[in-house]
Design an enzyme around this catalytic site. Structure first.
Site, PDB file in Angstrom:
ATOM      1  N   MET A  88      11.985  12.484   9.879  1.00 17.43           N
ATOM      2  CA  MET A  88      12.643  11.456   9.045  1.00 17.43           C
ATOM      3  C   MET A  88      11.836  10.964   7.745  1.00 17.43           C
ATOM      4  O   MET A  88      12.177  10.124   7.089  1.00 17.43           O
ATOM      5  CB  MET A  88      12.939  10.112   9.681  1.00 17.43           C
ATOM      6  N   CYS A  89      10.942  11.786   7.570  1.00 18.32           N
ATOM      7  CA  CYS A  89       9.873  11.612   6.255  1.00 18.32           C
ATOM      8  C   CYS A  89      10.672  12.173   5.113  1.00 18.32           C
ATOM      9  O   CYS A  89      10.970  13.346   5.380  1.00 18.32           O
ATOM     10  CB  CYS A  89       8.536  11.988   6.657  1.00 18.32           C
ATOM     11  N   HIS A  90      10.859  11.487   3.976  1.00 18.97           N
ATOM     12  CA  HIS A  90      11.122  12.169   2.937  1.00 18.97           C
ATOM     13  C   HIS A  90      10.325  13.043   2.270  1.00 18.97           C
ATOM     14  O   HIS A  90       8.972  13.006   2.239  1.00 18.97           O
ATOM     15  CB  HIS A  90      11.718  11.153   2.030  1.00 18.97           C
ATOM     16  N   MET A 124       2.350   7.893   4.549  1.00 18.28           N
ATOM     17  CA  MET A 124       2.460   8.866   5.592  1.00 18.28           C
ATOM     18  C   MET A 124       1.699   9.999   4.916  1.00 18.28           C
ATOM     19  O   MET A 124       1.038  10.796   5.862  1.00 18.28           O
ATOM     20  CB  MET A 124       3.462   9.251   6.142  1.00 18.28           C
ATOM     21  N   GLU A 125       1.788  10.298   3.777  1.00 22.63           N
ATOM     22  CA  GLU A 125       1.072  11.520   2.937  1.00 22.63           C
ATOM     23  C   GLU A 125      -0.485  11.207   3.318  1.00 22.63           C
ATOM     24  O   GLU A 125      -1.069  12.069   3.381  1.00 22.63           O
ATOM     25  CB  GLU A 125       1.665  11.724   1.744  1.00 22.63           C
ATOM     26  N   ASP A 139     -12.722  21.345  13.420  1.00 23.66           N
ATOM     27  CA  ASP A 139     -12.708  22.711  13.696  1.00 23.66           C
ATOM     28  C   ASP A 139     -13.970  23.524  13.130  1.00 23.66           C
ATOM     29  O   ASP A 139     -14.356  24.416  13.473  1.00 23.66           O
ATOM     30  CB  ASP A 139     -11.561  23.405  13.111  1.00 23.66           C
TER      31      ASP A 139
END
Length: 170
Positions: A88-90, A124-125, A139
């Site tokens: 649901m993230c654009h 969110m980005e 890592d």
């Protein structure tokens, strides 16, 4: 809370959930009628490491290569692909990404700033950039961080958060 912390309704913390319809089904928020604005979000986090590992990163003495350069690329790639990993993230036009690493005796911090011009925010980005960038650090240094049992008792990613969010009318 949605990626915009209630921006769709303008009610902030008291806003209704915006990613569900009247029947409770998940939906993407319609931002089509919203005006374009300049937006910036900054997120930060840290990875706790053994002091010897931080020193190896500082001296570019990690067998897998340049840890911070690789983590920077990972962070930027994550920012650009957030819409593919968070439902649901654009998909938004990213106009700028800045990464800032800082080394301390027992940890590496990362701050990611994301800028866009559009109808929805970029928090969110920025968060995806931080978490992926720190995962890349892990890592790259995991061989040095493992104990004799193959575990990571001293390694953790912590304090991931949004530290700034701005929206400016055009």
């Amino acid at each position: 809370m949605s990626e915009n912390d209630g921006e769709e309704t303008g009610e902030g913390r008291d806003a209704e959930l915006t990613h569900t319809d009247d029947e409770g089904e998940v939906q993407m928020v319609d931002v089509g009628d919203k005006p374009d604005t300049a937006r910036r979000a900054v997120a930060a986090g840290e990875i706790n490491l053994q002091p010897e590992t931080v020193e190896a990163i500082s001296e570019n003495d990690v067998s897998k290569g340049d840890v911070l350069a690789t983590a920077r690329v990972g962070a930027v790639q994550a920012v650009k692909h957030t819409w593919e990993t968070i439902p649901m993230c654009h998909q938004i036009p990213i106009t700028n990404v800045e990464t800032d690493f800082e080394l301390f005796a027992d940890r590496v911090t990362l701050e990611v700033a994301v800028e866009t011009t559009g109808k929805t925010g970029c928090e969110m980005e920025a968060l995806e950039g931080v978490t992926t960038g720190l995962n890349v650090v892990w890592d790259m240094v995991k061989a040095a961080e493992k104990d004799d049992d193959g575990q990571y008792p001293d390694t953790s990613i912590d304090r991931v958060r949004v530290v700034e969010k701005t929206k400016t009318e055009l």
